[in-house]
Design a protein around this motif. Structure first.
Motif, PDB file in Angstrom:
ATOM      1  N   ASP A 298       0.830  -1.208   0.000  1.00 32.09           N
ATOM      2  CA  ASP A 298       0.000   0.000   0.000  1.00 32.09           C
ATOM      3  C   ASP A 298       0.867   1.262   0.000  1.00 32.09           C
TER       4      ASP A 298
ATOM      5  N   PRO B 157      -1.268   4.704  -8.325  1.00 30.75           N
ATOM      6  CA  PRO B 157      -1.978   3.427  -8.452  1.00 30.75           C
ATOM      7  C   PRO B 157      -1.567   2.579  -9.666  1.00 30.75           C
ATOM      8  N   ASP B 158      -1.078   3.190 -10.718  1.00 34.53           N
ATOM      9  CA  ASP B 158      -0.739   2.442 -11.930  1.00 34.53           C
ATOM     10  C   ASP B 158       0.768   2.301 -12.146  1.00 34.53           C
ATOM     11  N   TRP B 159       1.540   2.351 -11.073  1.00 29.27           N
ATOM     12  CA  TRP B 159       2.994   2.382 -11.218  1.00 29.27           C
ATOM     13  C   TRP B 159       3.573   1.122 -11.847  1.00 29.27           C
ATOM     14  N   LYS B 160       2.892   0.010 -11.771  1.00 29.08           N
ATOM     15  CA  LYS B 160       3.407  -1.241 -12.348  1.00 29.08           C
ATOM     16  C   LYS B 160       3.109  -1.369 -13.839  1.00 29.08           C
TER      17      LYS B 160
ATOM     18  N   ASP C 125       2.065   1.787  -3.538  1.00 31.92           N
ATOM     19  CA  ASP C 125       0.957   2.270  -4.365  1.00 31.92           C
ATOM     20  C   ASP C 125       0.696   3.757  -4.113  1.00 31.92           C
ATOM     21  N   GLU C 126       0.760   4.152  -2.850  1.00 27.54           N
ATOM     22  CA  GLU C 126       0.526   5.551  -2.497  1.00 27.54           C
ATOM     23  C   GLU C 126       1.680   6.430  -2.984  1.00 27.54           C
TER      24      GLU C 126
END
Length: 184
Positions: A138, A146-149, A141-142
Protein backbone atom coordinates in the motif's frame (compact mmCIF):
# COMPACT_ATOMS: atom_id res chain seq x y z
CA UNK A 1 5.61 -15.10 24.24
CA UNK A 2 8.36 -12.99 22.69
CA UNK A 3 8.98 -13.14 18.96
CA UNK A 4 12.19 -14.92 17.98
CA UNK A 5 15.00 -12.55 17.06
CA UNK A 6 16.67 -13.29 13.75
CA UNK A 7 18.89 -10.23 14.17
CA UNK A 8 20.56 -11.03 17.49
CA UNK A 9 24.31 -11.34 16.98
CA UNK A 10 24.05 -10.97 13.18
CA UNK A 11 26.86 -9.08 11.46
CA UNK A 12 25.32 -6.28 9.44
CA UNK A 13 27.03 -3.81 7.12
CA UNK A 14 25.20 -0.48 6.83
CA UNK A 15 26.32 1.91 4.09
CA UNK A 16 25.05 5.48 3.81
CA UNK A 17 26.72 8.84 3.25
CA UNK A 18 24.63 10.39 6.03
CA UNK A 19 26.13 9.84 9.49
CA UNK A 20 22.79 10.40 11.26
CA UNK A 21 21.17 7.60 9.24
CA UNK A 22 23.99 5.23 10.20
CA UNK A 23 23.65 6.20 13.87
CA UNK A 24 19.90 5.53 13.70
CA UNK A 25 20.49 2.13 12.10
CA UNK A 26 22.98 1.22 14.85
CA UNK A 27 20.53 2.36 17.54
CA UNK A 28 17.55 0.52 16.04
CA UNK A 29 19.53 -2.68 15.40
CA UNK A 30 21.04 -2.84 18.89
CA UNK A 31 20.85 -6.67 18.97
CA UNK A 32 23.08 -6.96 15.91
CA UNK A 33 26.74 -6.20 15.33
CA UNK A 34 26.59 -3.25 12.94
CA UNK A 35 29.59 -2.14 10.92
CA UNK A 36 29.20 1.10 8.98
CA UNK A 37 30.68 2.74 5.90
CA UNK A 38 30.05 6.26 4.59
CA UNK A 39 31.53 5.96 1.10
CA UNK A 40 31.59 3.58 -1.83
CA UNK A 41 35.27 2.72 -1.39
CA UNK A 42 34.99 2.21 2.37
CA UNK A 43 32.05 -0.12 1.72
CA UNK A 44 33.96 -2.06 -0.98
CA UNK A 45 36.86 -2.55 1.46
CA UNK A 46 34.54 -3.84 4.19
CA UNK A 47 32.68 -6.12 1.76
CA UNK A 48 35.98 -7.60 0.58
CA UNK A 49 37.52 -7.96 4.04
CA UNK A 50 34.56 -8.81 6.26
CA UNK A 51 31.96 -11.50 6.72
CA UNK A 52 28.40 -10.23 6.93
CA UNK A 53 24.99 -11.81 7.41
CA UNK A 54 23.20 -8.82 5.87
CA UNK A 55 23.98 -5.55 4.13
CA UNK A 56 21.86 -2.40 4.16
CA UNK A 57 22.75 -0.06 1.31
CA UNK A 58 21.67 3.46 0.50
CA UNK A 59 21.26 3.93 -3.25
CA UNK A 60 22.24 7.57 -3.74
CA UNK A 61 25.49 9.02 -2.40
CA UNK A 62 27.35 5.70 -2.12
CA UNK A 63 26.49 4.11 -5.51
CA UNK A 64 24.38 1.50 -3.77
CA UNK A 65 23.34 -0.36 -6.92
CA UNK A 66 27.03 -0.97 -7.79
CA UNK A 67 27.65 -2.06 -4.19
CA UNK A 68 24.64 -4.38 -4.49
CA UNK A 69 26.42 -6.29 -7.25
CA UNK A 70 29.42 -6.73 -4.94
CA UNK A 71 27.35 -7.94 -1.98
CA UNK A 72 25.43 -10.38 -4.19
CA UNK A 73 28.74 -11.71 -5.56
CA UNK A 74 29.84 -12.31 -1.94
CA UNK A 75 26.53 -14.01 -1.07
CA UNK A 76 25.45 -11.29 1.35
CA UNK A 77 21.66 -10.80 1.50
CA UNK A 78 21.14 -7.11 0.82
CA UNK A 79 18.41 -4.60 1.61
CA UNK A 80 18.28 -1.31 -0.27
CA UNK A 81 17.32 1.63 1.98
CA UNK A 82 16.59 4.90 0.24
CA UNK A 83 14.91 8.26 0.34
CA UNK A 84 15.93 10.03 -2.85
CA UNK A 85 15.82 6.94 -5.09
CA UNK A 86 12.34 5.91 -3.94
CA UNK A 87 10.91 5.26 -7.40
CA UNK A 88 9.72 2.30 -9.49
CA UNK A 89 12.89 2.26 -11.62
CA UNK A 90 15.22 1.95 -8.61
CA UNK A 91 12.95 -0.71 -7.09
CA UNK A 92 13.02 -2.72 -10.32
CA UNK A 93 16.82 -2.33 -10.61
CA UNK A 94 17.22 -3.51 -7.01
CA UNK A 95 15.12 -6.60 -7.67
CA UNK A 96 16.93 -7.47 -10.89
CA UNK A 97 20.36 -7.03 -9.29
CA UNK A 98 19.50 -9.41 -6.45
CA UNK A 99 18.42 -7.33 -3.43
CA UNK A 100 16.17 -9.10 -0.96
CA UNK A 101 14.22 -5.95 -0.15
CA UNK A 102 13.80 -2.25 -0.86
CA UNK A 103 12.83 0.02 1.98
CA UNK A 104 12.05 3.71 2.31
CA UNK A 105 14.03 5.63 4.91
CA UNK A 106 10.67 6.63 6.37
CA UNK A 107 10.63 3.11 7.83
CA UNK A 108 13.88 3.52 9.81
CA UNK A 109 12.04 3.48 13.14
CA UNK A 110 10.62 0.03 12.28
CA UNK A 111 13.79 -1.28 10.64
CA UNK A 112 14.40 -3.89 13.34
CA UNK A 113 10.93 -5.43 12.94
CA UNK A 114 11.04 -5.35 9.14
CA UNK A 115 14.54 -6.84 8.98
CA UNK A 116 13.63 -9.49 11.55
CA UNK A 117 10.70 -10.55 9.35
CA UNK A 118 12.95 -10.60 6.27
CA UNK A 119 15.66 -12.62 8.04
CA UNK A 120 12.98 -15.05 9.30
CA UNK A 121 11.74 -15.47 5.73
CA UNK A 122 15.29 -16.13 4.53
CA UNK A 123 15.88 -18.64 7.32
CA UNK A 124 12.71 -20.52 6.37
CA UNK A 125 13.22 -20.33 2.60
CA UNK A 126 10.29 -17.98 2.05
CA UNK A 127 10.31 -15.17 -0.53
CA UNK A 128 11.44 -11.94 1.08
CA UNK A 129 9.75 -9.85 -1.58
CA UNK A 130 6.37 -11.33 -0.64
CA UNK A 131 7.03 -10.28 2.97
CA UNK A 132 7.89 -6.78 1.77
CA UNK A 133 4.88 -6.32 -0.50
CA UNK A 134 2.53 -7.79 2.13
CA UNK A 135 3.82 -5.15 4.56
CA UNK A 136 4.46 -2.18 2.25
CA UNK A 137 2.44 -2.77 -0.92
CA UNK A 138 0.00 0.00 0.00
CA UNK A 139 2.91 2.35 0.75
CA UNK A 140 4.36 1.79 -2.74
CA UNK A 141 0.96 2.27 -4.37
CA UNK A 142 0.53 5.55 -2.50
CA UNK A 143 4.10 6.75 -3.18
CA UNK A 144 4.32 5.73 -6.84
CA UNK A 145 0.66 6.10 -7.84
CA UNK A 146 -1.98 3.43 -8.45
CA UNK A 147 -0.74 2.44 -11.93
CA UNK A 148 2.99 2.38 -11.22
CA UNK A 149 3.41 -1.24 -12.35
CA UNK A 150 1.88 -0.59 -15.80
CA UNK A 151 5.19 0.47 -17.40
CA UNK A 152 6.69 -2.98 -16.71
CA UNK A 153 3.40 -4.88 -16.59
CA UNK A 154 4.76 -8.22 -17.85
CA UNK A 155 7.53 -8.26 -15.24
CA UNK A 156 5.26 -7.29 -12.35
CA UNK A 157 2.58 -9.77 -13.37
CA UNK A 158 5.05 -12.65 -13.35
CA UNK A 159 6.83 -11.33 -10.26
CA UNK A 160 3.60 -10.94 -8.27
CA UNK A 161 2.49 -14.42 -9.23
CA UNK A 162 5.70 -16.25 -8.39
CA UNK A 163 8.09 -13.79 -6.69
CA UNK A 164 10.71 -15.26 -8.99
CA UNK A 165 13.30 -12.61 -9.77
CA UNK A 166 15.41 -14.38 -12.35
CA UNK A 167 19.02 -13.32 -12.40
CA UNK A 168 18.95 -11.80 -8.93
CA UNK A 169 17.92 -14.98 -7.15
CA UNK A 170 20.08 -17.16 -9.38
CA UNK A 171 23.09 -14.98 -8.65
CA UNK A 172 22.45 -15.02 -4.90
CA UNK A 173 22.00 -18.80 -4.91
CA UNK A 174 25.25 -19.29 -6.81
CA UNK A 175 27.04 -17.46 -3.99
CA UNK A 176 25.06 -18.82 -1.03
CA UNK A 177 27.28 -21.14 1.02
CA UNK A 178 24.20 -22.85 2.50
CA UNK A 179 23.06 -23.89 -0.99
CA UNK A 180 26.51 -24.68 -2.31
CA UNK A 181 27.32 -26.89 0.69
CA UNK A 182 24.34 -29.08 -0.17
CA UNK A 183 25.78 -29.74 -3.63
CA UNK A 184 22.74 -28.33 -5.40
Amino acid sequence: MAEESYLKGKRILAVDDEEDVLETIKDVLEEAIVSVAQSYQEAVDKINEGVFDLAILDIMGVDGLALLEKTVDKGIPTVMLTAHAMNPEALLASIKKGAISYLPKEMLADLDRILNDLMAALAHGKPTWKVLFDKLGDFFDEKFGPDWKEKDKAFWSEFSRTYYVGKGIQSRLLHDHRVLSKGI
